[in-house]
Write an enzyme that holds these catalytic residues in place. Structure first.
Site, PDB file in Angstrom:
ATOM      1  N   LEU A 148       1.104  -1.189  -0.042  1.00 53.77           N
ATOM      2  CA  LEU A 148       0.126   0.209  -0.069  1.00 53.77           C
ATOM      3  C   LEU A 148       0.870   1.124   0.041  1.00 53.77           C
ATOM      4  O   LEU A 148       1.887   1.182   0.314  1.00 53.77           O
ATOM      5  CB  LEU A 148      -0.930   0.050   1.136  1.00 53.77           C
ATOM      6  CG  LEU A 148      -2.030  -0.919   1.414  1.00 53.77           C
ATOM      7  CD1 LEU A 148      -2.790  -0.634   2.868  1.00 53.77           C
ATOM      8  CD2 LEU A 148      -2.837  -0.970   0.223  1.00 53.77           C
ATOM      9  N   ASP A 149       0.304   2.224  -0.330  1.00 50.20           N
ATOM     10  CA  ASP A 149       1.126   3.635  -0.537  1.00 50.20           C
ATOM     11  C   ASP A 149       1.413   4.043   0.995  1.00 50.20           C
ATOM     12  O   ASP A 149       0.668   3.605   1.610  1.00 50.20           O
ATOM     13  CB  ASP A 149       0.235   4.729  -1.206  1.00 50.20           C
ATOM     14  CG  ASP A 149       0.327   4.485  -2.888  1.00 50.20           C
ATOM     15  OD1 ASP A 149       0.803   3.621  -3.277  1.00 50.20           O
ATOM     16  OD2 ASP A 149      -0.494   5.185  -3.565  1.00 50.20           O
ATOM     17  N   ARG A 150       2.294   4.792   1.116  1.00 56.65           N
ATOM     18  CA  ARG A 150       2.782   5.489   2.386  1.00 56.65           C
ATOM     19  C   ARG A 150       1.537   6.120   2.817  1.00 56.65           C
ATOM     20  O   ARG A 150       1.227   5.900   4.364  1.00 56.65           O
ATOM     21  CB  ARG A 150       3.677   6.477   2.092  1.00 56.65           C
ATOM     22  CG  ARG A 150       4.184   7.315   3.415  1.00 56.65           C
ATOM     23  CD  ARG A 150       4.883   8.194   3.317  1.00 56.65           C
ATOM     24  NE  ARG A 150       6.244   7.998   2.980  1.00 56.65           N
ATOM     25  CZ  ARG A 150       7.308   7.759   3.680  1.00 56.65           C
ATOM     26  NH1 ARG A 150       7.178   8.028   4.987  1.00 56.65           N
ATOM     27  NH2 ARG A 150       8.547   7.424   3.303  1.00 56.65           N
TER      28      ARG A 150
END
Length: 238
Positions: free
Chosen positions: A62-64
């Site tokens: 998942l993105d930051r």
């Protein structure tokens, strides 16, 4: 998120069995250490062994700035099985996003290929007719005067797919500093709300659901409670 918080990852477990874990990832921390270093979620995986000799590992990413359901494999065979399910598109993923404005219809699908923005922007993406196939189903959960709560289902797994698709169609995700109108210190209103994993034969898929994170609660509650428009359909926020 500080290093001390990494010791509390057990409290963020949404699901656990012999093969996998589903973790409620907090927003604002990378899942793995980047080239510039810094704290990452992986640094705390040693607290999630639960008797096994090795740390669990990421089955996807998942993105930051995205919160919510993150799947970990507990050993090599589990990671192989999960990796194949992700590759074959057999894992169901549902995201919640608060967007600026919103689509005119109540549901639909975005079918726009994506490619790299340019070589100087790393993983920033754009709609590109020559890019990779990218498809996203969407459904309106609640509407406000200026914002909408969407349920998004990515049918492909391109980098920044949901963020680019929403922005390219005129309803960027609230707080997105890259593709929307968010400032550098804005909080992205994107949640990996639920995941369904057909891990075991002859058994129903395993389903895990993440709660709405603190930075999204006010906007989501306002939309679902109908305080912006006077009416709303109300899925469970918890």
């Amino acid at each position: 998120m500080t290093g001390a918080c990494l010791d509390d990852l057990q409290t963020r477990l949404l699901y656990r069995d012999a093969l996998m874990l589903v973790l409620n990832k907090p927003a604002g921390i990378a899942v793995h250490r980047g080239p510039k270093g810094g704290i990452s979620l992986e640094a705390g995986f040693s607290t999630l062994r639960f008797g096994l000799p090795r740390d669990p590992a990421l089955a996807h990413r998942l993105d930051r700035d995205t919160a919510g359901c993150l799947v970990l494999g507990r050993h090599h065979k589990a990671l192989e099985k999960l990796g194949l399910l992700f590759k074959q598109g057999k894992i169901g993923k549902t995201y919640w996003a608060v967007v600026e404005g919103g689509p005119h219809d109540d549901d639909g699908m975005i079918d726009q290929p994506l490619g790299r923005l340019d070589a100087t922007r790393g993983w920033w993406m754009k709609v590109d007719p020559l890019g990779q196939t990218a498809q996203t189903r969407w459904r309106v959960l609640a509407r406000g005067l200026e914002k909408t709560l969407l349920a998004l289902t990515p049918l492909t797994g391109r980098t920044h797919q949901l963020r680019v698709h929403c922005a390219a169609n005129g309803f960027p995700i609230l707080g997105d500093p890259i593709y929307g109108h968010g400032e550098r210190d804005s909080r992205l209103h994107l949640l990996a709300r639920a995941i369904e994993i057909p891990l075991y034969k002859n058994k129903p898929p395993i389903r895990a659901e993440a709660p709405v994170p603190p930075h999204m609660q006010a906007e989501v509650s306002a939309l679902l409670d109908g305080t912006l428009t006077g009416s709303a359909q109300s899925p469970d926020v918890a």
